[in-house]
Design a protein around this motif. Structure first.
Motif, short mmCIF file in Angstrom:
data_model
loop_
_atom_site.label_atom_id
_atom_site.label_comp_id
_atom_site.label_asym_id
_atom_site.label_seq_id
_atom_site.Cartn_x
_atom_site.Cartn_y
_atom_site.Cartn_z
N VAL A 199 -65.61 -66.97 -3.12
CA VAL A 199 -66.66 -66.21 -3.81
C VAL A 199 -66.75 -66.68 -5.26
N ILE A 200 -65.60 -66.84 -5.90
CA ILE A 200 -65.58 -67.31 -7.29
C ILE A 200 -66.23 -68.67 -7.42
N ASP A 201 -66.01 -69.53 -6.42
CA ASP A 201 -66.55 -70.89 -6.43
C ASP A 201 -67.98 -70.97 -5.91
N ASP A 202 -68.61 -69.81 -5.69
CA ASP A 202 -70.00 -69.74 -5.22
C ASP A 202 -70.18 -70.32 -3.83
N MET A 203 -69.11 -70.37 -3.05
CA MET A 203 -69.21 -70.82 -1.67
C MET A 203 -69.69 -69.67 -0.78
N LEU A 204 -69.37 -68.45 -1.17
CA LEU A 204 -69.80 -67.26 -0.45
C LEU A 204 -70.36 -66.25 -1.45
N SER A 205 -71.34 -65.48 -1.03
CA SER A 205 -71.90 -64.44 -1.89
C SER A 205 -71.11 -63.15 -1.70
N GLN A 221 -60.07 -64.09 8.46
CA GLN A 221 -61.05 -63.93 7.38
C GLN A 221 -61.39 -65.29 6.77
N TYR A 222 -60.34 -66.02 6.44
CA TYR A 222 -60.53 -67.33 5.79
C TYR A 222 -61.25 -68.30 6.72
N ASN A 223 -60.80 -68.36 7.97
CA ASN A 223 -61.44 -69.27 8.94
C ASN A 223 -62.91 -68.93 9.13
N MET A 224 -63.21 -67.62 9.16
CA MET A 224 -64.60 -67.19 9.32
C MET A 224 -65.40 -67.56 8.07
N GLY A 225 -64.77 -67.42 6.90
CA GLY A 225 -65.45 -67.78 5.66
C GLY A 225 -65.80 -69.26 5.63
N ILE A 226 -64.89 -70.10 6.06
CA ILE A 226 -65.14 -71.54 6.13
C ILE A 226 -66.28 -71.83 7.09
N LEU A 227 -66.28 -71.14 8.24
CA LEU A 227 -67.33 -71.33 9.23
C LEU A 227 -68.70 -70.95 8.66
N VAL A 228 -68.74 -69.84 7.93
CA VAL A 228 -69.99 -69.38 7.32
C VAL A 228 -70.48 -70.39 6.30
N PHE A 229 -69.57 -70.89 5.47
CA PHE A 229 -69.95 -71.85 4.43
C PHE A 229 -70.40 -73.17 5.03
N ASP A 230 -69.64 -73.67 6.00
CA ASP A 230 -69.98 -74.97 6.61
C ASP A 230 -71.34 -74.94 7.30
N ASN A 231 -71.68 -73.80 7.87
CA ASN A 231 -72.94 -73.69 8.60
C ASN A 231 -74.06 -73.06 7.77
N LYS A 232 -73.77 -72.84 6.48
CA LYS A 232 -74.78 -72.28 5.55
C LYS A 232 -75.45 -71.04 6.13
N MET A 233 -74.63 -70.13 6.64
CA MET A 233 -75.15 -68.92 7.28
C MET A 233 -75.64 -67.91 6.25
N SER A 234 -76.68 -67.18 6.61
CA SER A 234 -77.16 -66.09 5.78
C SER A 234 -76.24 -64.88 5.96
N VAL A 235 -76.42 -63.87 5.15
CA VAL A 235 -75.61 -62.66 5.28
C VAL A 235 -75.86 -62.00 6.64
N ARG A 236 -77.12 -61.97 7.07
CA ARG A 236 -77.44 -61.36 8.36
C ARG A 236 -76.80 -62.14 9.52
N GLU A 237 -76.81 -63.45 9.42
CA GLU A 237 -76.15 -64.26 10.45
C GLU A 237 -74.65 -64.04 10.44
N THR A 238 -74.11 -63.85 9.26
CA THR A 238 -72.67 -63.59 9.14
C THR A 238 -72.32 -62.24 9.75
N GLU A 239 -73.16 -61.24 9.54
CA GLU A 239 -72.94 -59.92 10.13
C GLU A 239 -72.90 -60.01 11.65
N LYS A 240 -73.81 -60.77 12.23
CA LYS A 240 -73.84 -60.93 13.70
C LYS A 240 -72.59 -61.68 14.17
#
Length: 318
Positions: A199-205, A221-240
């Motif tokens: 979040v600090i590095d602006d990789m996640l909002s 948590q961390y693995n999911m965060g990497i997955l979200v960042f790598d796939n440029k997922m939106s917040v709504r996509e992350t929620e799903k």
């Protein structure tokens, strides 16, 4: 040249700086805006007729250890330093006197940019504030400009609460935020430290981060965060993604419980047979969980009941 109207968060810094006299006047700092550079942020100071400005050597000034903002964008600092080279440091920074140096209360970004620009001296206004007041002003100043990332904001609230003994509602009042906003911000500090750094590095909002809070396992948590960042997922996509993950986890847990129950039933059946061979009558084990339950022994006559009792008593005597 454009002059911004007074704004900010709630009462803002004005609420933290007490009036001094009836002669007090309110001035606004002038903002020079260009397409790619903003020379200086708006900071509203209350002054008595005219602020007392000093010139201090830049090496005599040090950052505030309680400064909530830890990350400074190098590109914007460079842009600001180029503006300072051209126009000078238009507005003084606010400092307070320490033992052998001056500590920044507000204006660390300008101070950093001035160092990059090579200035030996900069204009300052010296104020007398306690550490608590300095912290409050630094937080409000950054929140007014929305410069803090979500983790820095949460850490600032945590500092107010831990270092100065404030309750959440008191900390919220100090920075003109709702208690709910402060509480939600503090929840982000429960995230895995690697996710916080993303979040600090602006990789996640902040929205992504709050969604990941539903995952208790830190590594997941961390693995999911990497997955979200790598796939440029939106917040709504992350929620799903998180909902699907939790659903699969629940199904897996239920399956494991059924498998465990099946295994325990097999074990109980074996124990029932062993007890039946010893007692000579049918035995049933009823378990409430892995630690509690009851044993049921059947008998078909009074004579058989007495035999079973005699058998149990004989075991007790041994």
């Amino acid at each position: 040249m454009a002059v911004r109207k007074k704004g900010g968060l709630g009462k803002g810094i004005d609420a933290l700086i007490s009036p001094v006299s009836n002669k007090e006047v309110e001035t606004e700092k002038v903002i020079i805006e260009k397409p790619v550079e903003k020379i200086v942020e708006k900071v509203v100071e209350k002054i008595v007729e005219k602020p007392i400005e000093l010139k201090l050597k830049i090496d005599e000034i040090e950052p505030n250890r309680l400064q909530p903002r830890k990350k400074f964008d190098e590109d914007t600092l460079q842009e600001l330093s180029e503006s300072i080279k051209q126009f000078g440091l238009i507005h003084p920074i606010i400092v307070k006197k320490k033992d052998t140096y001056y500590e920044i209360i507000a204006g660390e970004r300008r101070w950093r940019a001035a160092r990059i620009a090579g200035l030996d001296e900069i204009p300052v206004i010296v104020k007398e504030y306690t550490d608590k007041e300095s912290m409050e002003i630094a937080i409000v100043e950054n929140l007014q400009r929305e410069d803090l990332n979500p983790i820095e904001e949460a850490q600032a609230y945590r500092c107010l609460i831990d270092e100065f003994g404030l309750k959440q509602d008191e900390a919220a009042q100090k920075v003109s935020k709702s208690r709910t906003a402060v509480t939600n911000a503090l929840r982000l500090l429960k995230l895995d430290e690697r996710v916080q750094q993303m979040v600090i590095d602006d990789m996640l909002s902040g929205g992504h981060a709050r969604t990941l809070l539903a995952i208790e396992d830190k590594d997941e948590q961390y693995n999911m965060g990497i997955l979200v960042f790598d796939n440029k997922m939106s917040v709504r996509e992350t929620e799903k993604l998180v909902r699907d993950y939790l659903k699969k986890k629940e199904i897996k847990k239920e399956k494991e419980i059924k498998e465990d129950y099946s295994q325990m039933q097999t074990i109980y059946h074996q124990l029932e047979e062993r007890m039946k061979n010893v007692i000579g009558s049918k035995v049933a084990i009823h378990s409430r969980n892995y630690k509690k339950g009851k044993i049921e022994i059947e008998y078909y006559s009074n004579d058989e009941l007495e035999r079973i009792i005699d058998l149990i008593e004989s075991v007790k005597q041994v």
